[in-house]
Enzyme design. Sequence first.
Site, PDB file in Angstrom:
ATOM      1  N   ALA A  13       0.762  -1.184   0.029  1.00 50.90           N
ATOM      2  CA  ALA A  13       0.033   0.028   0.148  1.00 50.90           C
ATOM      3  C   ALA A  13       0.957   1.102  -0.083  1.00 50.90           C
ATOM      4  O   ALA A  13       1.707   1.487   1.215  1.00 50.90           O
ATOM      5  CB  ALA A  13      -0.953   0.051   1.164  1.00 50.90           C
ATOM      6  N   GLY A  16       5.244   5.076  -3.316  1.00 50.28           N
ATOM      7  CA  GLY A  16       6.243   6.429  -3.527  1.00 50.28           C
ATOM      8  C   GLY A  16       7.500   5.851  -3.664  1.00 50.28           C
ATOM      9  O   GLY A  16       7.715   4.628  -4.268  1.00 50.28           O
ATOM     10  N   ALA A  20       8.188   1.806  -4.689  1.00 51.04           N
ATOM     11  CA  ALA A  20       8.783   1.263  -5.784  1.00 51.04           C
ATOM     12  C   ALA A  20       9.734   0.827  -5.778  1.00 51.04           C
ATOM     13  O   ALA A  20      10.259   0.054  -6.330  1.00 51.04           O
ATOM     14  CB  ALA A  20       8.829   2.725  -6.804  1.00 51.04           C
ATOM     15  N   GLY A 192      18.257  19.642  -0.331  1.00 51.62           N
ATOM     16  CA  GLY A 192      17.303  18.383  -0.176  1.00 51.62           C
ATOM     17  C   GLY A 192      17.662  17.724   0.826  1.00 51.62           C
ATOM     18  O   GLY A 192      17.250  16.780   1.079  1.00 51.62           O
ATOM     19  N   GLU A 195      12.839  19.144   3.943  1.00 51.21           N
ATOM     20  CA  GLU A 195      11.799  19.177   3.520  1.00 51.21           C
ATOM     21  C   GLU A 195      11.425  20.638   2.925  1.00 51.21           C
ATOM     22  O   GLU A 195      11.440  21.194   3.733  1.00 51.21           O
ATOM     23  CB  GLU A 195      10.629  18.440   3.947  1.00 51.21           C
ATOM     24  CG  GLU A 195      11.254  17.013   4.409  1.00 51.21           C
ATOM     25  CD  GLU A 195      10.805  15.831   3.181  1.00 51.21           C
ATOM     26  OE1 GLU A 195       9.900  16.242   2.205  1.00 51.21           O
ATOM     27  OE2 GLU A 195      11.541  14.857   3.548  1.00 51.21           O
ATOM     28  N   LYS A 210      10.574   8.427  16.452  1.00 50.03           N
ATOM     29  CA  LYS A 210      11.688   7.489  16.710  1.00 50.03           C
ATOM     30  C   LYS A 210      11.984   7.182  18.283  1.00 50.03           C
ATOM     31  O   LYS A 210      11.937   6.234  18.804  1.00 50.03           O
ATOM     32  CB  LYS A 210      13.040   7.978  15.863  1.00 50.03           C
ATOM     33  CG  LYS A 210      12.792   7.942  14.435  1.00 50.03           C
ATOM     34  CD  LYS A 210      14.142   8.478  13.848  1.00 50.03           C
ATOM     35  CE  LYS A 210      13.890   9.017  12.425  1.00 50.03           C
ATOM     36  NZ  LYS A 210      15.004   9.480  11.954  1.00 50.03           N
TER      37      LYS A 210
END
Lengths: 436, 436
Positions: A13, A16, A20, A192, A195, A210
Amino acid sequence: MRDVLPPLRIGIAGLGTVGAGVIRLLRENREGISARAGRTIEVVAVCARDRTRDRGIDLSGIRWHDDAASLAADPDLDVVVELIGGAEGAAREAVEGALSRGTPVVSANKALLALHGASLSALSARHEAPLLFEAAVAGGVPAIKLVREGLAGDRLLRVGGILNGTCNYILTTMRETGRAFGDVLADAQALGYAEADPSTDVDGWDAAHKLAILAALSFGRPVAFETLHVEGIRDIQPADLHFADELGFRIKLLGLAREGEAGLEAWMRPCLVPKAAPIAGVEGVFNALLVEGEFAGSQMIEGRGAGAGPTAVAVVADLIDLARGARLPVWGVAQTCTPARCVERGQLSGAYYLRLDVQDRPGVIAEIATILSGYGVSLRGMVQHGEADDARDTDSVAIALLTHRTSEQAMLDTISRIEVLPSILGRPLMLRIEAG
Amino acid sequence: MRDVLPPLRIGIAGLGTVGAGVIRLLRENREGISARAGRTIEVVAVCARDRTRDRGIDLSGIRWHDDAASLAADPDLDVVVELIGGAEGAAREAVEGALSRGTPVVSANKALLALHGASLSALSARHEAPLLFEAAVAGGVPAIKLVREGLAGDRLLRVGGILNGTCNYILTTMRETGRAFGDVLADAQALGYAEADPSTDVDGWDAAHKLAILAALSFGRPVAFETLHVEGIRDIQPADLHFADELGFRIKLLGLAREGEAGLEAWMRPCLVPKAAPIAGVEGVFNALLVEGEFAGSQMIEGRGAGAGPTAVAVVADLIDLARGARLPVWGVAQTCTPARCVERGQLSGAYYLRLDVQDRPGVIAEIATILSGYGVSLRGMVQHGEADDARDTDSVAIALLTHRTSEQAMLDTISRIEVLPSILGRPLMLRIEAG
C-alpha cells in the site's frame, strides 16, 4: 531447515519512492532474497492514489486495489506492507484492517507506531499477526533490531540519541558559519537535506516518533506519546551556539528516555552537551544512538542518516524475517499493557542554560539573580557577550546563565517571572544540560 | 504467540569472565529475559577446567561435567553454549559434538567460526541444529545481526572496517605522541587495552577472524581462511605516521572483503586512508563497520569496542532467538558450499605507499625510480624527511613514495629488487592506499 515453502505473497500500500524501491529490490535481487528467506517473495497486489503515474516499474500482472482498505482485505495476501505514511487515515486503516484479519504487517510508518503503539500491539497479539517496522527508524543505524533483539537480554536503563539528521545538519552549520536558523534551513532545503515543509523535522516530531518507538522497545511497553515533551530547534540563535562554545558545550537536538524514580522520563529537546562527550562529536547529517544497559554498559553507535535505498532494504529485511517465520510481539514482550505516561516536565530535574536578551543598564543582572535565588536556583556561571561584539544591538545585551542541578519547575517559575520584567527584551531560552 | 513453552535448558562450556557473566545475567534479569524469550532459560549444566575456582557465582544445583565433550553429549540440553575459545581442541570438540547430536549451539568463538566455517555450516545443516555466534563479533556494533538480517535483502558489495580496538588505539597514540610501537604497546598492556600476549591483536588475527565471519555472512559463503592475506601493525614506525600525515592520510589497520572481477578480494592490513574519509576519523579504541550494498549504499557504523558485559549480552541475545524458534542457516543462506578462496595478493591492484630507509647519497632515488619504472609502476609523489628532522640518523634518510594504481605483483617484484640494493638500509614497508 530445508523444506520447500510456498512463496510469500505480499501486497504493498503506497507506491512512493520507498514502495517502488521495494518492488525494484525484490525483482533485481530475487535470487539472493529467496536464498536468505528460504522461499520467494512475490508482490501480488498494490494500491496507490494515482494509477496512471509512471513510477519506472512494470506493474503488469500485479492486482491493483483502488484503496488501502481494499488491499488490506485481500484474502490472498500473506503480508501487507504499509508505505503510505501518516498516523491516521488510509495508513491506519490499512494496518488495523490487515491485523484484524490476522494478516502480518510490515510498516515504515514511525508516526503510526509512535501514536498508536498500544492499540496496534493489542491488535497484533489478539489476532496473532506480527507487525514489524525496522524501516520506521531506518537511520544509518540498525536501531530496532539492536534494541529489540541484540540487547534483549539486558535490562536497559536509557535509550535515545541524535535521531534527526536535518536538525543536526542545521545546528552544525549554524555553529560553523554563525548564520541564522532561517538562512541555514533555506540552504538545507535547496540541497535536499530538508523538506519543503520542514516542521516534521525542525520542530522535533520526526525524532520524537523515533524516540517513542525506541523507548517502547527498550522498556517493553508503548509510550503515551501525547505526554512526551517535544521541542524543536527554531528558537536556537547563533548567539546560543556561540555561548555554548565559550562555556565548553555543543548544542544538539537530543532525545532520551529513561526509567526515573517518578516514572518514565522522556523528552526530545535541544540540549547542551559537554564538548568531550562522544555525542558532541556527532556532526552534520549523522545520527547517533545511545543505549545504556545494566550489563552491556553505555554504547553509542553513529551512522549516516538514511534515504530511500536503506529504507527499502529495511522493509525487505522484515519480509525475510516473516518469510522465515518470525513471530515477535510488537514491543518485544508478550503482555499487552497500557501505555507508559511520561512524567510531567516540572518533575524533571537537571542543570540548565538560560539565555536572556536584556537592556544594557546597571542592576538588571542583580534583579534576575534575586528571582532565581528566590526559587532556590543557584548559578554555576554566567557569560555576557562583551563590548567587542560588533554584531550586538547597543541597547541590548545577551547573557547566558548556567545553573546547578535544580527542578525544572523552579526554572519554569523563574522564567515566567523574569520574562515579564521591563528590562527583558524578547523571549528567554532555556536549554537542558546533559552529560551525553 | 502466547503458548506456554517449557524452559530452554542450556549447558555452558567454559566459565571465564563471559561464562560467569552469562550465568549472572540470566539470573539477575530472569524476568525480563523470560518476557523477551517467551519462556525461561535455565542453566542446567556447566563445565570448566577447574572445579574449585571461585567465580563469584553459586553453581549449586547445576550439573558439572569434567570436560566439554561430555557436556556436549548431555542428552538433557536444548542448547550448548561454547565459551572456551580457540579454533581447535575442546572448543571444536564441544561444538562439533553438540551439532552432530542435533543440539543447537551458541558460540562466542571467532577463531573457530573463521577457520571451520564450511565444515560447521555443513554439520549444522545436516543435523538441522542452528549455530549462532553474535558474540563472536561483539564489538560496540551489532555487526552480525546487521549483516545477516538487517541487510539480508540487499546485494552486498563490500564489508569490513576497523575491527580491532587495540590496534586502533596503538596507531592513534603513536600518531599523537610520536612514540614507537613497542612503547605504546607496553603502555596499552599496563592499561589493560592489550593482552599480555599481544600477537592475536597486533598481528591482525583477531580482526581477520572477524572479517572472515563478516565476509561469509555478507556473501553467503564461508571464506578459506588460510587464503586471506593478514598483516599486523608491528612494522609501522612513527616515521610512517608522520609521512602519512604530511601526505594527507591516516594509517589504519583495515580489513575489507569485496567480490572483485577475479573472485573474492579480502585482506587485513594497515592502509593509508585519506584524512577526509569517515573511517580516518575513527580513533582510539573505537571500531567501525563499513558495509556497502547495491541498494542501501555505503554505511559506516562506529562504536566502542566491547568487553565482557556486552559479550554476555550478545550470547543471551542468541539464546533468546533460539528460545523463540530461530532457525537461520549458519551463513544466512541454506546451501552448503565449498569455502571461497581469496584471490592471490599479486592479483590485487591498487595504489601504494612505500617507505624506504636509504643511504643519504646522490643517485639513490634515481636508482629506485628506474626499478619502479621497469616494472611499470608510476610515481604520484615522494617526500623525504628534511634536514631539519633532528631525529634522523645523519647517514640515512627515510623517503616515502606514493604510486599510481598498479598491480600488487609489480610492487612485490619491485621491492624484491630494491631491498637487496646496497644503498637500502632495513626492510622497505609497503602499505596499500584505500579510499575508505
